[in-house]
Design an enzyme around this catalytic site. Sequence first.
Site, PDB file in Angstrom:
ATOM      1  N   LYS A 232       6.458  28.566  33.924  1.00  0.00           N
ATOM      2  CA  LYS A 232       7.830  28.575  33.413  1.00  0.00           C
ATOM      3  C   LYS A 232       8.588  29.805  33.902  1.00  0.00           C
ATOM      4  O   LYS A 232       9.721  29.695  34.392  1.00  0.00           O
ATOM      5  CB  LYS A 232       7.835  28.535  31.889  1.00  0.00           C
TER       6      LYS A 232
ATOM      7  N   ASP B 234      10.704  24.749  28.710  1.00  0.00           N
ATOM      8  CA  ASP B 234      10.311  25.498  27.518  1.00  0.00           C
ATOM      9  C   ASP B 234      10.258  24.537  26.328  1.00  0.00           C
ATOM     10  O   ASP B 234      10.366  23.315  26.487  1.00  0.00           O
ATOM     11  CB  ASP B 234      11.273  26.659  27.261  1.00  0.00           C
TER      12      ASP B 234
END
Length: 214
Positions: free
Chosen positions: A124, A142
Amino acid sequence: MAKQLDYHTIREIFERFRTAEPEPKGELDHVNAYTLVVAVALSAQATDAGVNKATAKLFQIADTPEKMLALGEEAVTEHIKTIGLYRNKARNVIKLSRILVEDYDGQVPCSRAALESLPGVGRKTANVVLNMWWHYPAQAVDTHIFRLGNRSGICPGKDVVAVERAIEDNIPVDFQQHAHHWMILHGRYTCVARKPKCNACLIRDLCEFEDKTP
């Protein structure tokens, strides 16, 4: 998990997102690629606002890996102690700074694999940096995007990698650059976890979520 929405519905959703916010921005403060890496790494299990408050003074005195190493782990820890897991994060900031200096001439590498090799940097974080700094259409999934994608049908998937792939496969190319920012902001402020604000949602009529709030 909602069913995957069709092309025309997804295009309409992102047309609305773009009309509402043509140039969405990430909310983490940074001044260069290095401070962006550090800020995103610090944001795990912390709010962007909390990270920005902690890094405001830190980045004024340490905006390069060399300066961060000179500052030292103890001082970094002191700056970020209001953030969750701050001791481990301070340790990782020093470790990744040392690797950048020793292996990359103090520069942040621009491949996902190289970024993920840095301590405290996961997929991420790597995708955020690739997207925000190098404008590569990487999709940083997320909790907000995972929730929104599965509720709405924009990009359903059993895990974050599946959701990331669903974004890449189903969202039209002309929306890919800003896709994850639009979804993060929508998930953070409208499609919230406990009681989504469906009455204020600009894609309510297109969303597959069955338990819409009045």
